[in-house]
Enzyme design. Structure first.
Site, PDB file in Angstrom:
ATOM      1  N   SER A 185     -33.600  -4.170 -38.389  1.00 19.76           N
ATOM      2  CA  SER A 185     -33.056  -4.237 -37.040  1.00 19.76           C
ATOM      3  C   SER A 185     -32.550  -2.886 -36.529  1.00 19.76           C
ATOM      4  O   SER A 185     -33.301  -1.923 -36.496  1.00 19.76           O
ATOM      5  CB  SER A 185     -31.974  -5.311 -36.975  1.00 19.76           C
ATOM      6  OG  SER A 185     -31.619  -5.544 -35.641  1.00 19.76           O
ATOM      7  N   HIS A 186     -31.265  -2.816 -36.194  1.00 22.99           N
ATOM      8  CA  HIS A 186     -30.705  -1.605 -35.588  1.00 22.99           C
ATOM      9  C   HIS A 186     -30.278  -0.571 -36.627  1.00 22.99           C
ATOM     10  O   HIS A 186     -29.767   0.478 -36.257  1.00 22.99           O
ATOM     11  CB  HIS A 186     -29.507  -2.009 -34.740  1.00 22.99           C
ATOM     12  CG  HIS A 186     -28.536  -2.840 -35.522  1.00 22.99           C
ATOM     13  ND1 HIS A 186     -28.826  -4.133 -35.888  1.00 22.99           N
ATOM     14  CD2 HIS A 186     -27.341  -2.559 -36.052  1.00 22.99           C
ATOM     15  CE1 HIS A 186     -27.835  -4.620 -36.605  1.00 22.99           C
ATOM     16  NE2 HIS A 186     -26.909  -3.684 -36.719  1.00 22.99           N
ATOM     17  N   ASP A 243     -33.385  -2.395 -29.512  1.00 24.00           N
ATOM     18  CA  ASP A 243     -33.104  -1.906 -30.862  1.00 24.00           C
ATOM     19  C   ASP A 243     -34.370  -1.784 -31.712  1.00 24.00           C
ATOM     20  O   ASP A 243     -35.482  -1.943 -31.206  1.00 24.00           O
ATOM     21  CB  ASP A 243     -32.072  -2.813 -31.548  1.00 24.00           C
ATOM     22  CG  ASP A 243     -32.655  -4.164 -31.929  1.00 24.00           C
ATOM     23  OD1 ASP A 243     -33.568  -4.620 -31.223  1.00 24.00           O
ATOM     24  OD2 ASP A 243     -32.205  -4.747 -32.934  1.00 24.00           O
ATOM     25  N   ASP A 249     -36.025  -3.580 -33.904  1.00 20.47           N
ATOM     26  CA  ASP A 249     -37.031  -4.638 -33.935  1.00 20.47           C
ATOM     27  C   ASP A 249     -37.186  -5.358 -32.598  1.00 20.47           C
ATOM     28  O   ASP A 249     -37.881  -6.373 -32.517  1.00 20.47           O
ATOM     29  CB  ASP A 249     -36.727  -5.642 -35.055  1.00 20.47           C
ATOM     30  CG  ASP A 249     -35.385  -6.334 -34.881  1.00 20.47           C
ATOM     31  OD1 ASP A 249     -34.470  -5.721 -34.297  1.00 20.47           O
ATOM     32  OD2 ASP A 249     -35.248  -7.490 -35.321  1.00 20.47           O
ATOM     33  N   ASP A 299     -35.104  -7.049 -30.581  1.00 20.69           N
ATOM     34  CA  ASP A 299     -34.456  -8.302 -30.181  1.00 20.69           C
ATOM     35  C   ASP A 299     -33.142  -8.091 -29.428  1.00 20.69           C
ATOM     36  O   ASP A 299     -32.601  -9.039 -28.871  1.00 20.69           O
ATOM     37  CB  ASP A 299     -34.280  -9.259 -31.374  1.00 20.69           C
ATOM     38  CG  ASP A 299     -33.513  -8.659 -32.530  1.00 20.69           C
ATOM     39  OD1 ASP A 299     -33.075  -7.492 -32.425  1.00 20.69           O
ATOM     40  OD2 ASP A 299     -33.363  -9.361 -33.554  1.00 20.69           O
ATOM     41  N   ARG A 300     -32.627  -6.856 -29.415  1.00 18.20           N
ATOM     42  CA  ARG A 300     -31.370  -6.621 -28.685  1.00 18.20           C
ATOM     43  C   ARG A 300     -31.616  -5.926 -27.359  1.00 18.20           C
ATOM     44  O   ARG A 300     -32.672  -5.325 -27.157  1.00 18.20           O
ATOM     45  CB  ARG A 300     -30.446  -5.730 -29.523  1.00 18.20           C
ATOM     46  CG  ARG A 300     -30.033  -6.357 -30.822  1.00 18.20           C
ATOM     47  CD  ARG A 300     -28.985  -5.519 -31.490  1.00 18.20           C
ATOM     48  NE  ARG A 300     -28.586  -6.172 -32.729  1.00 18.20           N
ATOM     49  CZ  ARG A 300     -27.432  -5.960 -33.344  1.00 18.20           C
ATOM     50  NH1 ARG A 300     -26.567  -5.090 -32.848  1.00 18.20           N
ATOM     51  NH2 ARG A 300     -27.142  -6.598 -34.453  1.00 18.20           N
ATOM     52  N   LYS A 345     -33.696 -13.768 -30.325  1.00 15.78           N
ATOM     53  CA  LYS A 345     -33.255 -13.052 -29.140  1.00 15.78           C
ATOM     54  C   LYS A 345     -34.357 -12.074 -28.754  1.00 15.78           C
ATOM     55  O   LYS A 345     -35.170 -11.695 -29.578  1.00 15.78           O
ATOM     56  CB  LYS A 345     -31.924 -12.358 -29.397  1.00 15.78           C
ATOM     57  CG  LYS A 345     -31.855 -11.473 -30.617  1.00 15.78           C
ATOM     58  CD  LYS A 345     -30.396 -11.119 -30.895  1.00 15.78           C
ATOM     59  CE  LYS A 345     -30.265 -10.056 -31.974  1.00 15.78           C
ATOM     60  NZ  LYS A 345     -29.959 -10.645 -33.284  1.00 15.78           N
TER      61      LYS A 345
HETATM   62  C1  VG1 Z   1     -24.854  -8.563 -36.459  1.00 13.56           C
HETATM   63  C2  VG1 Z   1     -24.355  -9.094 -35.140  1.00 13.56           C
HETATM   64  C3  VG1 Z   1     -24.859 -10.498 -34.932  1.00 13.56           C
HETATM   65  C4  VG1 Z   1     -26.392 -10.504 -35.024  1.00 13.56           C
HETATM   66  C5  VG1 Z   1     -26.835  -9.896 -36.344  1.00 13.56           C
HETATM   67  C6  VG1 Z   1     -28.336  -9.753 -36.439  1.00 13.56           C
HETATM   68  O1  VG1 Z   1     -24.378  -9.362 -37.502  1.00 13.56           O
HETATM   69  O2  VG1 Z   1     -22.957  -9.063 -35.097  1.00 13.56           O
HETATM   70  O3  VG1 Z   1     -24.428 -10.960 -33.684  1.00 13.56           O
HETATM   71  O4  VG1 Z   1     -26.875 -11.812 -34.938  1.00 13.56           O
HETATM   72  O5  VG1 Z   1     -26.266  -8.596 -36.477  1.00 13.56           O
HETATM   73  O6  VG1 Z   1     -28.830  -8.990 -35.364  1.00 13.56           O
HETATM   74  P1  VG1 Z   1     -23.096  -8.952 -38.390  1.00 13.56           P
HETATM   75  O7  VG1 Z   1     -23.021 -10.007 -39.450  1.00 13.56           O
HETATM   76  O8  VG1 Z   1     -23.371  -7.572 -38.920  1.00 13.56           O
HETATM   77  O9  VG1 Z   1     -21.930  -8.943 -37.456  1.00 13.56           O
HETATM   78  V1  VG1 Z   1     -30.212  -8.073 -35.524  1.00 13.56           V
HETATM   79  O10 VG1 Z   1     -30.604  -7.381 -34.068  1.00 13.56           O
HETATM   80  O11 VG1 Z   1     -29.639  -6.976 -36.747  1.00 13.56           O
HETATM   81  O12 VG1 Z   1     -31.364  -9.109 -36.137  1.00 13.56           O
HETATM   82 CO    CO Z   2     -32.461  -6.478 -34.036  1.00 16.48          CO
END
Ligand code: VG1
Ligand code: CO
Length: 544
Positions: free
Chosen positions: A113-114, A278, A280, A282-283, A377
């Site tokens: 992801s990010h 981000d 991947d 989704d954000r 998302k």
């Molecule tokens: C974080 C965010 C959460 C999101 C998750 C996955 O999780 O707070 O809202 O669903 O990342 O997003 P955490 O447990 O680090 O707070 V993504 O874009 O990394 O798939």
């Molecule tokens: Co993501």
């Protein structure tokens, strides 16, 4: 077809309840590491012989190596067809859509992801099921248990396939289709949004800047924004996916997307609309000319106006938000006379609500917004819904926000992250806080008085499953709130997230600065949780 059985020793894979397995690339490069996890997935999900599997990732370092191996393993494990994005690319929302559209049994999405990418940074794998959404907790728990006992993984011994050429190849009896990663998803967007209205607005001068952060959304944004909607070339910045994201964090927040933010705050240079996504895809980050829209507000504003897009013209069935997300969306749900749901953090909790037709729009404070069009998302989807609304209404982002707050009031909001804390210290902080919960109501912190405090527990309205310990909520008299929870996605130590929210009713201070409005809450957060005492940190690492 000769299947080779590789023996392996178990390892502790994905922690239950987290979104996939995320580790440093160096960890993933250990012999058999990724294979262990993938085999554990296959052993648990037991796809029917001949089933279809979707594979793709965000293009980060190590993506191609794992994809080639996953294809050899899919062949050995009885899959009949693999759909893989060209170049190994599939954004998370596009993968979700491809799974649904092509009736796959599930998919492997390769991304952290990010989190940053490259040889010394992060990699990740997650499994999504036939509905296109992240595997639910009972499945991730079973996969975790399997990684602890697994003794072998299966693969065929075939050479790498060419991931860069569209078309179909055979891998030991498995049909592998290299597909256009963008087309299916872009067609879906065109079916949901009023492209002619947006095209007309662009022709009439609507300008925007989209920062793909050298991550997966570049090809998607070039196709939809520049080719299909007519924004001029250059509208998409950093639009070529790079294995290390150009050395940056592909995290669309005000810290890591600062260049875009600065542009949007420049009265001379700013286009009407700014956005980013981000690693991947989704954000989303939404910034109007001179105004940042918090993800919590974005969810509420989109919900209030979604009927202006053809895909949502019939209205919304319900709105779901994660617990730490501000209550702004709840006020819209109430005004629309539809249910509002509060779920634990993580998109998988929205899946049941979406599948059951109870919610249409979902969102998280962490810049995730989406709808029932897929089961993830979807960053660019949110950007397109904003564009649709702005185009149809002919209004600026700032005016739309102002109008929204004047009607519903404003939820001032910020999240403070304390990163890479020693895990033992973070656990001690949460344990002490949990013990103190019953003593908090009635206590005062500066001008704030605690009304109630609890540890959030969710019972799923569809399947009745209960998820406990999903974060500490401290509610104050007057509607302000602080939430404390530990991140489940980090790869180094623990990250403490402190979510601060203050409600200002319509007619109140709607134009104040967020830091000033939240100052009392910041002080109260330390008073309640002893952040400085436990962590030694006097300030957060990231404020979003
Ligand atoms: C974080 C965010 C959460 C999101 C998750 C996955 O999780 O707070 O809202 O669903 O990342 O997003 P955490 O447990 O680090 O707070 V993504 O874009 O990394 O798939
Ligand atoms: Co993501």
């Amino acid at each position: 077809m000769t299947v080779i059985t590789h023996s392996t020793t178990p390892f502790a894979g994905q922690k239950p309840g987290t979104s996939g397995l995320r580790k440093k690339v160096k960890v993933f490069q250990q012999p058999g590491y990724a294979e262990n996890f993938i085999q554990a997935v296959f052993d648990v999900v037991q796809a029917a012989p001949g089933a279809t599997l979707v594979i793709g990732g965000d293009g980060r370092y190590h993506n191609r190596a794992v994809i080639q191996q996953a294809i050899r393993m899919a062949a050995a494990n009885g899959y009949g067809r693999v759909l893989v994005g060209r170049g190994g690319i599939l954004s998370t929302p596009a993968a979700s859509h491809v799974i649904r559209k092509h009736r796959a049994s599930g998919g492997l999405i390769l991304s952290a992801s990010h989190n940053p990418g490259g040889p010394d940074e992060d990699f990740g794998i997650k499994y999504n099921g036939a509905n296109g959404g992240p595997a639910p907790e009972n499945v991730t728990e079973a996969i975790y248990a399997r990684t602890l006992e697994i003794g072998r993984w299966l693969a065929v011994d075939t050479p790498d396939i060419d991931l860069d050429v569209l078309g179909t190849v055979e891998v030991a009896g498995l049909t592998v289709e290299v597909i256009d990663p963008v087309a299916d998803w872009a067609d879906l967007m065109e079916s949901l949004f009023d492209f002619p209205a947006i095209r007309a607005a662009v022709a009439g001068g609507l300008s925007m800047a989209f920062d793909a952060m050298h991550a997966v959304t570049g090809p998607y944004a070039h196709e939809v924004l520049e080719r299909r909607l007519g924004f001029p070339a250059g509208t998409v910045r950093n639009g070529t996916p790079l294995e290390d994201f150009g050395g940056h964090h592909p995290d669309p927040n005000l810290v890591h997307a600062k260049v875009l933010y600065d542009l949007m705050m420049d009265p001379e240079m700013a286009p009407a609309f700014g956005a980013a996504s981000d690693g991947d895809g989704d954000r989303n980050l939404i910034i109007g000319k001179g105004i940042f829209i918090t993800p919590s507000d974005s969810l509420a504003m989109l919900a209030a106006n979604a009927h202006l897009a053809p895909g949502y013209a019939a209205g919304l069935k319900g709105i779901a938000r994660s617990m730490p997300t501000s209550a702004a969306a709840d006020r819209v749900a109430e005004a629309l006379g539809i249910p509002g749901f509060e779920t634990p953090t993580g998109w998988k909790f929205f899946g049941n609500l979406l599948d059951a037709g109870k919610a249409t729009l979902c969102g998280e404070e962490s810049a995730g917004t989406g709808s029932d069009h897929v089961r993830e998302k979807d960053g660019l989807w949110a950007v397109l819904l904003w564009l649709n609304i702005l185009a149809v209404r002919g209004i600026s982002v700032a005016d739309l926000a102002r109008e929204h707050w004047e009607k519903f009031g404003r939820n001032y909001y910020a999240r403070h992250d304390y990163e890479a804390i020693e895990s033992a210290r973070a656990d001690a902080l949460m344990a002490e806080l949990t013990t103190a919960l019953p003593t908090l109501p009635g206590k005062t912190f500066g001008p704030l008085t605690v009304a109630s405090a609890d540890s959030f527990s969710y019972s799923d309205p569809v399947d009745g499953s209960v998820s406990r310990n999903q974060g500490i909520r401290v509610l104050f008299e007057g509607g302000s709130r602080i939430v404390f929870r530990l991140s489940g996605t980090g790869t180094e130590g623990a990250t403490l997230r402190v979510y601060l929210e203050r409600y200002e009713p319509a007619g109140g201070h709607l134009d104040a600065g967020t830091p000033a409005m939240l100052a009392d809450l910041v002080a109260a957060a330390d008073g309640i949780a002893g952040i400085v005492r436990h962590t030694g940190r006097t300030a957060p690492d990231v404020v979003t």
